[in-house]
Design a protein around this motif. Structure first.
Motif, short mmCIF file in Angstrom:
data_model
loop_
_atom_site.label_atom_id
_atom_site.label_comp_id
_atom_site.label_asym_id
_atom_site.label_seq_id
_atom_site.Cartn_x
_atom_site.Cartn_y
_atom_site.Cartn_z
N VAL A 197 -5.66 -4.55 4.38
CA VAL A 197 -5.40 -5.43 3.23
C VAL A 197 -3.93 -5.60 2.88
O VAL A 197 -3.58 -6.54 2.17
CB VAL A 197 -6.14 -4.93 1.97
N SER A 198 -3.04 -4.73 3.34
CA SER A 198 -1.67 -4.79 2.82
C SER A 198 -0.71 -5.54 3.72
O SER A 198 -0.90 -5.63 4.93
CB SER A 198 -1.14 -3.36 2.57
N HIS A 199 0.33 -6.06 3.10
CA HIS A 199 1.42 -6.69 3.83
C HIS A 199 2.53 -5.67 4.11
O HIS A 199 3.19 -5.72 5.14
CB HIS A 199 2.01 -7.84 3.03
N TYR A 200 2.75 -4.78 3.16
CA TYR A 200 3.76 -3.73 3.29
C TYR A 200 3.11 -2.38 3.01
O TYR A 200 2.17 -2.28 2.22
CB TYR A 200 4.92 -3.95 2.30
N THR A 224 3.46 -3.62 7.15
CA THR A 224 2.30 -2.81 7.53
C THR A 224 2.10 -2.80 9.03
O THR A 224 1.80 -1.75 9.62
CB THR A 224 1.04 -3.36 6.82
N SER A 225 2.29 -3.94 9.68
CA SER A 225 2.09 -3.98 11.13
C SER A 225 3.03 -3.02 11.85
O SER A 225 2.64 -2.35 12.81
CB SER A 225 2.30 -5.41 11.65
N ALA A 274 0.84 -1.20 0.00
CA ALA A 274 0.00 0.00 0.00
C ALA A 274 0.87 1.25 0.00
O ALA A 274 1.93 1.28 0.64
CB ALA A 274 -0.92 0.02 1.23
N MET A 275 0.43 2.26 -0.74
CA MET A 275 1.06 3.57 -0.70
C MET A 275 0.08 4.54 -0.06
O MET A 275 -1.04 4.70 -0.54
CB MET A 275 1.41 4.05 -2.11
N LEU A 309 -11.65 -9.18 -2.34
CA LEU A 309 -11.14 -9.66 -3.61
C LEU A 309 -9.63 -9.47 -3.70
O LEU A 309 -8.91 -10.35 -4.16
CB LEU A 309 -11.84 -8.91 -4.75
N MET A 310 -9.14 -8.33 -3.22
CA MET A 310 -7.69 -8.11 -3.22
C MET A 310 -6.99 -9.19 -2.41
O MET A 310 -5.93 -9.71 -2.81
CB MET A 310 -7.36 -6.73 -2.65
N TYR A 311 -7.56 -9.53 -1.28
CA TYR A 311 -6.99 -10.57 -0.42
C TYR A 311 -6.89 -11.89 -1.18
O TYR A 311 -5.88 -12.59 -1.12
CB TYR A 311 -7.86 -10.72 0.82
#
Length: 295
Positions: free
Chosen positions: A247-250, A274-275, A71-72, A224-226
């Motif tokens: 939804v994001s990992h980074y 992301t965490s 994600a940005m 859906l993104m997942y």
């Protein structure tokens, strides 16, 4: 562009069911999804983007990792969409736009003189902020890309596979000849996703794909993104920090700075899991943004 022509993943036929939102709440947590060992599919190294003489974004370096959602985030005008569009050379379509530094896809510089930007976009697809289905039938929307690439046989299977991959098949399978413009906003966006994956890209770029959607449609797109992350590498620009966290990992945080000459440009402040970005960022500017102190 044979040096960049790679075998792209095939979307496995899926049922129309989607991952429950409750299962997605942990996606942003590295332990539940992001793999630190995942190899980068793409990498930006000291990338700056100019519109004429204006440096819109300065010195961005970050990886885009395989089968992960990146994600940005950042305030308006910080260059998120500019960077996103540089990843498949969409900025080439803007007069005076140019990119310095290096953007690689599987170690191939996508801005090298021998690289065809059309082939870049074949492997790195894009879903825009506003759903933009063609004024054609649902079937012809999805079949458009494969036909453009010379595919003549097996279109029925390609269309069904893409619509299934976009979690739309069960909703439209009995009205494929209906205009795509007759669908709801959320369905139109999923149709655009189906149109993108029909040509089997490896990377999908999403520029604010939920900004014009209601909460229910937004939830479906996020789910859906997942699902799609099992088969694709995804980069999403979003103003919705909660969405990025879900939804994001980074996550990469951008902001706008004014240099000593008084020129405003976008800068990447921090890139991390992301965490970590949302619980223990390394930069004070990141913490100030995610806690609402500015932006």
């Amino acid at each position: 562009m044979s040096s960049i022509d790679r075998t792209s993943p095939t979307v496995a036929a899926k049922t129309a069911s989607v991952t429950p939102a409750s299962a997605m709440t942990t996606v942003g947590a590295n332990a539940s999804g992001a793999s630190p060992a995942a190899e980068p599919v793409m990498a930006l190294d000291d990338v700056s983007v100019y519109y004429g003489d204006v440096e819109a974004v300065r010195n961005v370096s970050m990886p885009i990792r395989h089968n992960q959602i990146t994600a940005m985030i950042g305030p308006s005008g910080c260059g998120k969409s500019t960077v996103l569009r540089s990843l498949n050379r969409m900025n080439d379509l803007i007069a005076g736009a140019r990119v310095t530094g290096t953007i690689t896809y599987h170690d191939q510089d996508i801005y090298a003189p021998n690289v065809d930007p059309i082939q870049v976009r074949r492997h790195i697809g894009m879903v825009f902020q506003k759903a933009n289905p063609f004024p054609k039938s649902i079937y012809d929307n999805v079949a458009y890309g494969p036909r453009l690439n010379g595919v003549k046989r097996g279109l029925d299977d390609i269309v069904e596979e893409a619509l299934t991959g976009a979690a739309l098949w069960d909703e439209v399978k009995d009205k494929l000849k209906t205009s795509g413009l007759a669908l709801s906003g959320g369905q139109q966006q999923r149709l655009c996703i189906a149109r993108t994956i029909a040509v089997k890209p490896e990377v999908i770029l999403m520029d604010e794909p939920c900004s014009a959607l209601d909460p229910i449609a937004t939830s479906k797109i996020e789910e859906l993104m997942y699902q799609l992350a099992a088969d694709y590498t995804i980069v999403i620009v979003t103003h919705n920090m909660q969405q990025a966290a879900r939804v994001s990992h980074y996550t990469s945080f951008f902001t706008a700075e004014v240099d000593d000459a008084g020129v405003r440009h976008g800068r990447l402040v921090e890139f991390d899991d992301t965490s970590k970005i949302f619980t223990n960022p390394s930069e004070q500017r990141t913490e100030d943004y995610i806690t609402g102190r500015f932006g």
